[in-house]
Design a protein around this motif. Structure first.
Motif, PDB file in Angstrom:
ATOM      1  N   THR A  72       0.842  -1.197   0.000  1.00 19.85           N
ATOM      2  CA  THR A  72       0.000   0.000   0.000  1.00 19.85           C
ATOM      3  C   THR A  72       0.872   1.239   0.000  1.00 19.85           C
ATOM      4  N   CYS A  73       0.284   2.337  -0.474  1.00 19.33           N
ATOM      5  CA  CYS A  73       0.989   3.616  -0.458  1.00 19.33           C
ATOM      6  C   CYS A  73       0.874   4.239   0.933  1.00 19.33           C
ATOM      7  N   PRO A  74       1.792   5.127   1.294  1.00 20.58           N
ATOM      8  CA  PRO A  74       1.753   5.751   2.621  1.00 20.58           C
ATOM      9  C   PRO A  74       0.476   6.543   2.852  1.00 20.58           C
ATOM     10  N   SER A  75       0.118   6.721   4.113  1.00 20.15           N
ATOM     11  CA  SER A  75      -1.035   7.545   4.470  1.00 20.15           C
ATOM     12  C   SER A  75      -0.869   8.950   3.911  1.00 20.15           C
ATOM     13  N   GLY A  76      -1.949   9.477   3.360  1.00 16.25           N
ATOM     14  CA  GLY A  76      -1.900  10.808   2.773  1.00 16.25           C
ATOM     15  C   GLY A  76      -1.560  10.807   1.298  1.00 16.25           C
ATOM     16  N   THR A  77      -1.457   9.599   0.695  1.00 15.46           N
ATOM     17  CA  THR A  77      -1.190   9.510  -0.745  1.00 15.46           C
ATOM     18  C   THR A  77      -2.196   8.567  -1.391  1.00 15.46           C
ATOM     19  N   ASN A  78      -2.335   8.708  -2.698  1.00 21.11           N
ATOM     20  CA  ASN A  78      -3.204   7.845  -3.487  1.00 21.11           C
ATOM     21  C   ASN A  78      -2.374   6.883  -4.319  1.00 21.11           C
ATOM     22  N   LEU A  79      -2.826   5.625  -4.410  1.00 23.00           N
ATOM     23  CA  LEU A  79      -2.209   4.678  -5.336  1.00 23.00           C
ATOM     24  C   LEU A  79      -2.903   4.861  -6.686  1.00 23.00           C
ATOM     25  N   ILE A  80      -2.182   5.356  -7.668  1.00 21.87           N
ATOM     26  CA  ILE A  80      -2.763   5.713  -8.964  1.00 21.87           C
ATOM     27  C   ILE A  80      -2.185   4.829 -10.058  1.00 21.87           C
ATOM     28  N   PHE A  81      -3.085   4.289 -10.898  1.00 24.20           N
ATOM     29  CA  PHE A  81      -2.659   3.525 -12.072  1.00 24.20           C
ATOM     30  C   PHE A  81      -3.560   3.913 -13.238  1.00 24.20           C
ATOM     31  N   GLU A  82      -2.951   4.411 -14.305  1.00 26.46           N
ATOM     32  CA  GLU A  82      -3.663   4.845 -15.505  1.00 26.46           C
ATOM     33  C   GLU A  82      -4.822   5.794 -15.179  1.00 26.46           C
ATOM     34  N   GLY A  83      -4.543   6.735 -14.283  1.00 24.90           N
ATOM     35  CA  GLY A  83      -5.524   7.763 -13.951  1.00 24.90           C
ATOM     36  C   GLY A  83      -6.609   7.337 -12.988  1.00 24.90           C
ATOM     37  N   MET A  84      -6.560   6.089 -12.502  1.00 28.08           N
ATOM     38  CA  MET A  84      -7.563   5.591 -11.565  1.00 28.08           C
ATOM     39  C   MET A  84      -6.903   5.286 -10.222  1.00 28.08           C
ATOM     40  N   ARG A  85      -7.695   5.361  -9.154  1.00 29.71           N
ATOM     41  CA  ARG A  85      -7.164   5.126  -7.821  1.00 29.71           C
ATOM     42  C   ARG A  85      -7.488   3.713  -7.351  1.00 29.71           C
ATOM     43  N   PHE A  86      -6.522   3.081  -6.698  1.00 27.42           N
ATOM     44  CA  PHE A  86      -6.688   1.743  -6.137  1.00 27.42           C
ATOM     45  C   PHE A  86      -6.205   1.740  -4.686  1.00 27.42           C
ATOM     46  N   ASN A  87      -6.479   0.655  -3.989  1.00 23.55           N
ATOM     47  CA  ASN A  87      -6.118   0.566  -2.575  1.00 23.55           C
ATOM     48  C   ASN A  87      -4.786  -0.132  -2.322  1.00 23.55           C
ATOM     49  N   SER A  88      -4.459  -1.147  -3.150  1.00 28.49           N
ATOM     50  CA  SER A  88      -3.262  -1.920  -2.863  1.00 28.49           C
ATOM     51  C   SER A  88      -2.753  -2.638  -4.108  1.00 28.49           C
ATOM     52  N   VAL A  89      -1.501  -3.086  -4.017  1.00 26.63           N
ATOM     53  CA  VAL A  89      -0.877  -3.932  -5.040  1.00 26.63           C
ATOM     54  C   VAL A  89      -0.730  -5.331  -4.443  1.00 26.63           C
ATOM     55  N   ILE A  90      -1.180  -6.353  -5.172  1.00 26.81           N
ATOM     56  CA  ILE A  90      -1.135  -7.743  -4.704  1.00 26.81           C
ATOM     57  C   ILE A  90      -0.121  -8.513  -5.544  1.00 26.81           C
ATOM     58  N   CYS A  91       0.833  -9.167  -4.855  1.00 23.00           N
ATOM     59  CA  CYS A  91       1.827 -10.006  -5.544  1.00 23.00           C
ATOM     60  C   CYS A  91       1.693 -11.430  -5.028  1.00 23.00           C
ATOM     61  N   ARG A  92       1.518 -12.393  -5.945  1.00 24.36           N
ATOM     62  CA  ARG A  92       1.369 -13.805  -5.558  1.00 24.36           C
ATOM     63  C   ARG A  92       2.741 -14.473  -5.535  1.00 24.36           C
TER      64      ARG A  92
END
Length: 343
Positions: free
Chosen positions: A61-81
């Motif tokens: 996850t990104c630090p508090s106070g920042t947005n995780l942005i991908f292709e202009g859209m916001r997400f909550n987290s990155v998942i790696c299997r």
């Protein structure tokens, strides 16, 4: 390294059992994989692993106070299997990251200035006879409403209620389909939103004593109420209009104590509630053509004006031509309409 084989007890034939010797799972390989998809536009804001050594995934996850942005859209987290090292957003079925795709951790810049109801002295979105208050900036990306209240704002569909107030990737509160020029406020449930005295905050303003009204004006200090307001509170009248030792009758309907602990009205130390028509007398006098045909009601920081009779409405002319309205307000001793300002 991991191995497989058959385990037998020495000296005694037993049923063969399968076993596996493996390394303790960790997110080292995922760390490198995710770093490859991170657009390091600002190295200060780096994603962090929030569940190391917890197979079969590593979550970033990104630090508090920042947005995780991908292709202009916001997400909550990155998942790696682990194992496959497949990287997706928010869930296993979310958007898949692959070269040359990059995500980033961007700061939010919506700002506290947009967290208001858009109306003069708080007269914009709050319904008549209800209490509203300012949302509190919880993080640069989110704002919250106090207990017993719900965010209220206007969008293309009317006046919807939502549970969260978030900053969008283009740094606008809530979304593109919301008219934030009309404001964002917190609507308290009926009967909620009052404190018996100064609301519990980190810093409170100096205490108010009763203002002594003149003998011609009827006042009732027991009608003073305190309402939460962002990180501070406001003082208004449950019925009638606010009068203080720093403002004449009818000029200010709400007294604000912000997070600083200093009243926004300079030098104020006394307050009371006026309950006679002196609170709207100047407004009524300016409406000469309707004098004697107007009803008024003052409560919770709003003085409403209506025509007497259920079928009558106000008619007036502004720079935009003839206007009609069933409800006006008396602000700073002047008639005021939400859709066109002072009349």
């Amino acid at each position: 390294r991991p191995q497989s084989g058959i385990f037998e007890l020495a000296g005694a034939p037993v049923k063969a059992k399968k076993f596996t010797c493996g390394l303790v799972p960790d997110c080292t390989e995922c760390d490198g994989k995710v770093d490859g998809f991170w657009s390091q536009m600002n190295e200060k804001y780096t994603p962090s692993d929030t569940n190391p050594n917890k197979p079969p995934t590593c979550k970033y996850t990104c630090p508090s106070g920042t947005n995780l942005i991908f292709e202009g859209m916001r997400f909550n987290s990155v998942i790696c299997r682990m194992g496959s090292l497949a990287v997706t957003l928010d869930s296993f079925t979310g958007p898949k990251l692959a070269d040359p795709n990059k995500f980033q951790c961007d700061t939010c810049a919506c700002g506290e200035a947009g967290l208001n109801d858009g109306g003069k002295l708080g007269q914009g979105l709050c319904p008549k006879d209800r209490r509203c208050t300012k949302p509190t900036l919880a993080t640069p990306c989110t704002a919250i409403c106090p207990a017993d209240s719900t965010p209220l704002y206007k969008d293309l569909a009317g006046m919807p209620l939502k549970t969260t107030i978030t900053c969008t990737p283009d740094n606008k509160w809530i979304g593109a389909d919301v008219d934030t020029t009309m404001g964002i406020t917190c609507l308290f449930a009926p009967g909620k939103g009052e404190c018996d005295g100064p609301c519990v905050v980190s810093k409170r303003c100096s205490d108010l004593t009763p203002f002594a009204c003149d003998t011609k004006t009827h006042c009732d200090e027991t009608l003073l109420v305190y309402v939460p307001f962002g990180e501070g509170y406001q003082v208004m009248c449950r019925k009638g209009s606010l009068v203080t030792d720093s403002s004449p009758v009818g000029e200010e309907h709400i007294l604000t104590c912000p997070a600083s602990g200093i009243w926004t009205m300079s030098g104020v130390s006394q307050a009371n509630c006026v309950t006679d028509d002196s609170q709207v007398a100047v407004c009524l006098f300016t409406m000469t053509e309707t004098l004697g045909e107007v009803d008024y009601e003052c409560a919770y920081g709003t003085c409403s004006l209506t025509c007497k009779g259920p079928t009558k409405q106000f008619n007036y002319v502004t720079g935009n031509g003839p206007q009609r309205n069933t409800n006006l307000q008396c602000l700073e001793n002047r008639p005021w309409a939400f859709n066109c300002g002072y009349i």
